[in-house]
Design an enzyme around this catalytic site. Structure first.
Site, mmCIF file in Angstrom:
data_model
loop_
_atom_site.group_PDB
_atom_site.id
_atom_site.type_symbol
_atom_site.label_atom_id
_atom_site.label_comp_id
_atom_site.label_asym_id
_atom_site.label_seq_id
_atom_site.Cartn_x
_atom_site.Cartn_y
_atom_site.Cartn_z
ATOM 1 N N TYR A 266 0.814 -1.221 0.000
ATOM 2 C CA TYR A 266 0.000 0.000 0.000
ATOM 3 C C TYR A 266 0.851 1.275 0.000
ATOM 4 O O TYR A 266 0.625 2.199 -0.783
ATOM 5 C CB TYR A 266 -0.942 -0.010 1.217
ATOM 6 C CG TYR A 266 -1.664 1.286 1.445
ATOM 7 C CD1 TYR A 266 -2.826 1.585 0.736
ATOM 8 C CD2 TYR A 266 -1.184 2.239 2.343
ATOM 9 C CE1 TYR A 266 -3.490 2.783 0.926
ATOM 10 C CE2 TYR A 266 -1.845 3.439 2.533
ATOM 11 C CZ TYR A 266 -2.990 3.703 1.823
ATOM 12 O OH TYR A 266 -3.638 4.894 1.999
ATOM 13 N N ASP A 301 -8.341 -3.337 -1.327
ATOM 14 C CA ASP A 301 -9.498 -2.514 -1.709
ATOM 15 C C ASP A 301 -9.071 -1.205 -2.370
ATOM 16 O O ASP A 301 -9.783 -0.668 -3.214
ATOM 17 C CB ASP A 301 -10.352 -2.213 -0.474
ATOM 18 C CG ASP A 301 -9.520 -1.697 0.688
ATOM 19 O OD1 ASP A 301 -9.499 -0.474 0.881
ATOM 20 O OD2 ASP A 301 -8.886 -2.503 1.397
ATOM 21 N N LYS A 373 -11.321 -8.980 5.311
ATOM 22 C CA LYS A 373 -11.794 -7.598 5.505
ATOM 23 C C LYS A 373 -12.489 -7.152 4.227
ATOM 24 O O LYS A 373 -11.865 -7.088 3.167
ATOM 25 C CB LYS A 373 -10.608 -6.670 5.794
ATOM 26 C CG LYS A 373 -11.027 -5.212 5.932
ATOM 27 C CD LYS A 373 -9.850 -4.245 5.845
ATOM 28 C CE LYS A 373 -9.380 -4.015 4.427
ATOM 29 N NZ LYS A 373 -8.631 -2.762 4.238
#
Length: 519
Positions: A266, A301, A373
């Site tokens: 990330y 995500d 998640k």
């Protein structure tokens, strides 16, 4: 091997091949990781040895100690070696040593180096104290779950983001009373890019609240209190991404946080942090989280906010495989891997709900033990609160139909403002209604043989496997340069924080790796 019944008729030989490729990618990168340390890894060691606080200019003492060692070209031995040697030489505590360095009264690198075996033994014995505290925190958490029980089904995860820790506490307590199971305190904008961790309770943040050890302590205390009132253990979540991943993991372990955002890629993709730096930092942060019993959440995500969720679904799966393997190398069990994905397809897409269902069920079957998640729609939320509430309801349905675990509640006012307490109450009510009304639906449904849902999952798995093959040949660093994840290209020697990467000496020592990996 797979405890989840397969409804998608997935080719599990292909799953194993993909997993093997991801493992090879991780091991290849791990060779690089193990030869290097970083300034924040060493600052985390300082924090775990008991160094805390700031000087008169608000500079954290762990930064002062590590910068001092680095300026004298000593960081390749590790901060633990210099601190342990100074303790042997001076009889001072690590905190007193840090204060002496700050006052200009002590130069760690000029002290005579004692016998290396003696220094390492001292470092190890000093490290055991904090390790015991973290073990104790883990057993407190476990005893609370024994006392209150843990919820089966999806955990309702909500965020607070006022910028003021005291206001966050008010909102978090309200959310817990409304039914939230996990409270995440969003960090202030840009904290990822600070190469230090701020100190003390904070009341001014933008879009979130500074992650500090005192803020962690205050929120943990408040959630323990409200948890006793409502008769359940409320999990606390924060973010160890950015330039201080292992330090924030260490602070979280000391203050008994339960969930940490902790993705391997990330920071590289979305915060332009140097890839070498991030890979080394994520390893130690995951070792700490694994030992502390903290569930990590990964950030797949986020790819779908920059790339198309339908077209790029395979990149999410490939990244989940890679994140899983890096986590295993750091001693983090599958039960603590909150691998991320999201309900982010365009609402105008025909059969979009079926594709979302396929993707979510596929993640559930491929990672059967992981507390997945699942993130709500954000990209296509327009500010129309009525449509938004329906989008969130469809998202809630996918969660219960596919047994997701960490369910980040969508907010009907997404794209308008950070949530009001009333928005949260409506979102919690929406999810509770659907989860109760459809509780056993996953046990009742099968998917049509060779239907759209099964075919889609098979297609995404094949594409993910092809992508992993490509990454295995290129190596992870070259892959990131090509922009395969999230459509974001990053140079190997670019980005922030590369000057904080240091090659290890053959006598380098970090006692916490040894103690935490051999738990």
């Amino acid at each position: 091997m797979i405890s989840v019944e397969s409804k998608l008729n997935l080719d599990f030989n292909l799953v194993e091949k993909a997993r093997a490729k991801a493992k090879a990618i991780a091991i290849d990168t791990q060779e690089f990781i193990e030869k290097h340390t970083t300034v924040t890894v060493e600052r985390a060691v300082c924090r775990l040895l008991g160094i805390d606080g700031v000087d008169t200019d608000e500079v954290p003492l762990p930064n002062i100690v590590v910068d001092h060692i680095k300026e004298n070209n000593g960081l390749n031995l590790g901060a633990a070696m210099y601190i342990a040697n100074a303790v042997l030489n001076t009889g001072k505590t690590p905190q007193e040593i840090a204060q002496a360095i700050s006052a200009g009264e002590l130069d760690l690198t000029k002290l005579p180096m004692k016998d290396l075996f003696e220094v390492k033994t001292k470092a190890l014995s000093m490290a055991k104290e904090t390790v015991e505290k973290i073990k104790n925190n883990r057993s407190i958490r476990e005893s609370r779950f024994e006392e209150y029980g843990d919820k089966s089904g999806p955990l309702l995860y909500v965020i607070v983001a006022t910028g003021n820790i005291y206001e966050d506490i008010t909102q978090a307590v309200a959310a817990a009373k409304q039914g939230a199971d996990v409270i995440a305190v969003i960090r202030t904008t840009g904290q990822s890019l600070l190469d230090y961790v701020p100190y003390g309770a904070t009341t001014e943040g933008f879009g979130g609240t500074y992650a500090t050890q005192e803020n962690f302590r205050l929120m943990r205390e408040a959630l323990d209190k409200v948890g006793a009132e409502v008769g359940k253990y409320i999990r606390l979540c924060n973010y160890c991404s950015g330039l201080c991943m292992p330090e924030i993991a260490a602070m979280g372990a000391i203050e008994r946080l339960d969930v940490m955002l902790n993705d391997a890629l990330y920071g590289i993709l979305f915060r332009d942090i140097n890839m070498q730096r991030t890979m080394i930092d994520q390893n130690f942060s995951r070792i700490i989280n694994g030992f502390a019993g903290v569930i990590i959440n990964t950030g797949e995500d986020n790819y779908l906010t920059t790339a198309d969720a339908f077209e790029e679904a395979h990149t999410v799966l490939a990244s989940q495989f890679i994140n899983e393997q890096f986590a295993l190398l750091a001693g983090l069990p599958e039960e603590q891997m909150g691998l991320g994905h999201a309900f982010e397809m365009d609402p105008e897409l025909k059969n979009g709900f079926l594709y979302e269902l396929s993707q979510a069920q596929m993640a559930r079957e491929i990672f059967p033990k992981a507390p997945l998640k699942y993130m709500p729609p954000t990209k296509f939320m327009t500010g129309n609160i009525f449509k938004g509430h329906i989008q969130d309801a469809l998202f809630n349905m996918v969660t219960i139909m596919t047994n997701q675990r960490i369910h980040l509640l969508g907010m009907l006012t997404e794209a308008l403002h950070t949530p009001f307490m009333s928005d949260r109450a409506l979102s919690i009510e929406n999810a509770q209604y659907i989860f109760n009304n459809m509780e056993s639906i996953s046990e009742e449904i099968q998917f049509k043989e060779d239907g759209l849902i099964q075919k889609r999952a098979g297609f995404v798995l094949e594409k993910a496997n092809e992508l992993l093959e490509e990454i295995e040949q290129l190596g992870l660093f070259d892959t990131l340069e090509k922009g395969i994840f999230g459509g974001v290209k990053r140079p190997k020697d670019g980005g922030k924080g590369l000057n904080g990467v240091v090659s290890k000496d053959e006598n380098y020592y970090n006692p916490f790796v040894e103690l935490m990996l051999n738990k």
